[in-house]
Design a protein around this motif. Structure first.
Motif, PDB file in Angstrom:
ATOM      1  N   THR B  23      55.981  50.265  39.804  1.00 16.24           N
ATOM      2  CA  THR B  23      55.999  51.717  39.997  1.00 16.24           C
ATOM      3  C   THR B  23      57.032  52.342  39.073  1.00 16.24           C
ATOM      4  O   THR B  23      57.765  51.634  38.388  1.00 16.24           O
ATOM      5  N   TYR B  24      57.084  53.658  39.067  1.00 10.32           N
ATOM      6  CA  TYR B  24      58.004  54.348  38.156  1.00 10.32           C
ATOM      7  C   TYR B  24      58.823  55.394  38.901  1.00 10.32           C
ATOM      8  O   TYR B  24      58.493  55.775  40.033  1.00 10.32           O
ATOM      9  N   VAL B  60      61.114  46.303  32.664  1.00 10.76           N
ATOM     10  CA  VAL B  60      60.679  47.666  32.405  1.00 10.76           C
ATOM     11  C   VAL B  60      59.575  47.663  31.350  1.00 10.76           C
ATOM     12  O   VAL B  60      59.651  46.910  30.375  1.00 10.76           O
ATOM     13  N   LYS B  62      57.203  50.654  29.299  1.00 14.38           N
ATOM     14  CA  LYS B  62      56.869  52.064  29.103  1.00 14.38           C
ATOM     15  C   LYS B  62      55.403  52.186  28.729  1.00 14.38           C
ATOM     16  O   LYS B  62      54.937  51.505  27.818  1.00 14.38           O
ATOM     17  N   ARG B  71      55.506  56.959  31.301  1.00 10.00           N
ATOM     18  CA  ARG B  71      56.171  56.471  32.506  1.00 10.00           C
ATOM     19  C   ARG B  71      56.841  55.138  32.215  1.00 10.00           C
ATOM     20  O   ARG B  71      56.345  54.342  31.441  1.00 10.00           O
ATOM     21  N   LYS B  72      57.986  54.939  32.902  1.00 13.00           N
ATOM     22  CA  LYS B  72      58.657  53.635  32.798  1.00 13.00           C
ATOM     23  C   LYS B  72      58.348  52.847  34.063  1.00 13.00           C
ATOM     24  O   LYS B  72      58.854  53.163  35.143  1.00 13.00           O
ATOM     25  N   PHE B  73      57.525  51.824  33.917  1.00 11.13           N
ATOM     26  CA  PHE B  73      57.128  51.021  35.071  1.00 11.13           C
ATOM     27  C   PHE B  73      58.122  49.891  35.328  1.00 11.13           C
ATOM     28  O   PHE B  73      58.473  49.149  34.412  1.00 11.13           O
ATOM     29  N   TYR B  74      58.524  49.787  36.565  1.00  7.35           N
ATOM     30  CA  TYR B  74      59.496  48.763  36.965  1.00  7.35           C
ATOM     31  C   TYR B  74      58.846  47.699  37.833  1.00  7.35           C
ATOM     32  O   TYR B  74      57.987  47.999  38.669  1.00  7.35           O
TER      33      TYR B  74
END
Lengths: 103, 103
Positions: B23-24, B60, B62, B71-74
DNA sequence: AACTCTTACCTAGTAATACTAAGTACTGGA
DNA sequence: TCCAGTACTTAGTATTACTAGGTAAGAGTT
């Protein structure tokens, strides 16, 4: 662990005072250590107590001791009792939130 | 309330990431607000995310979005999973202590 | 008397962390 | 073109717990 204590310690110290009607810093520290807060250091407790005093949540009375320097006895005042109740409400809310998130 | 969050928020954000696999930041913020952390502000979540990144607890990635900026997804990495488990252990310990003190 | 131990309190400086209050930038629709 | 929603960033501040000392009083020992 130490970061988790932030904000909690104030409520904890207030509760310990309320539990014993009246008590002083040195004793509070020992009580906390006995209760499992192994890493609590005297200095930390004293800064909390001074903060509670400044916030007018406690009354203070200095009395001589026969076994060392004078003790500063703390009691909750009405504002302290209300503040403590509010602390537990917030704590319960937080516990609820965390339970929700975990599942 | 805000002081009680100290130290907790990091674990909470990690758990939210784990719950959704990936999610981001913007979505995490909204999830937290929905879950009852009404006062959480975007800026706070982003600083936590940057901290988690710096501590090497997440990966991470992007990726572009069709509805706004990238968005930066983690995702949690192994260290993140371990850290989160440790967080819950500490939390459980703290809850235990507070229950003891209250009675 | 000098010492040590326990009791008891205080404080300057530091680190961690959440918030305030901005700012930047991309997309789609009125 | 302008605005709303999406999405991320960051400088500065306040709070709070810890580090690491220090001061001081009383009792017992040597």
């Amino acid at each position: 662990m130490t970061e988790l204590l932030k904000g909690v310690l104030e409520g904890v110290v207030l509760q310990v005072i309320q539990n014993s009607q009246e008590t002083y810093g040195y004793q509070i520290t020992n009580t906390l250590i006995e209760l499992g807060f192994q890493d609590i250091v005297e200095g930390t407790v004293y800064t909390v107590l001074l903060r509670l005093e400044k916030k007018n949540l406690v009354t203070v009375e200095k009395r001589k001791s026969t076994v060392g320097p004078a003790r500063k006895f703390y009691r909750l005042n009405d504002a302290g009792v209300a503040y403590l109740a509010d602390f537990w409400r917030k704590w319960a809310f937080l516990v609820d939130q965390l339970v929700k998130i975990k599942h």
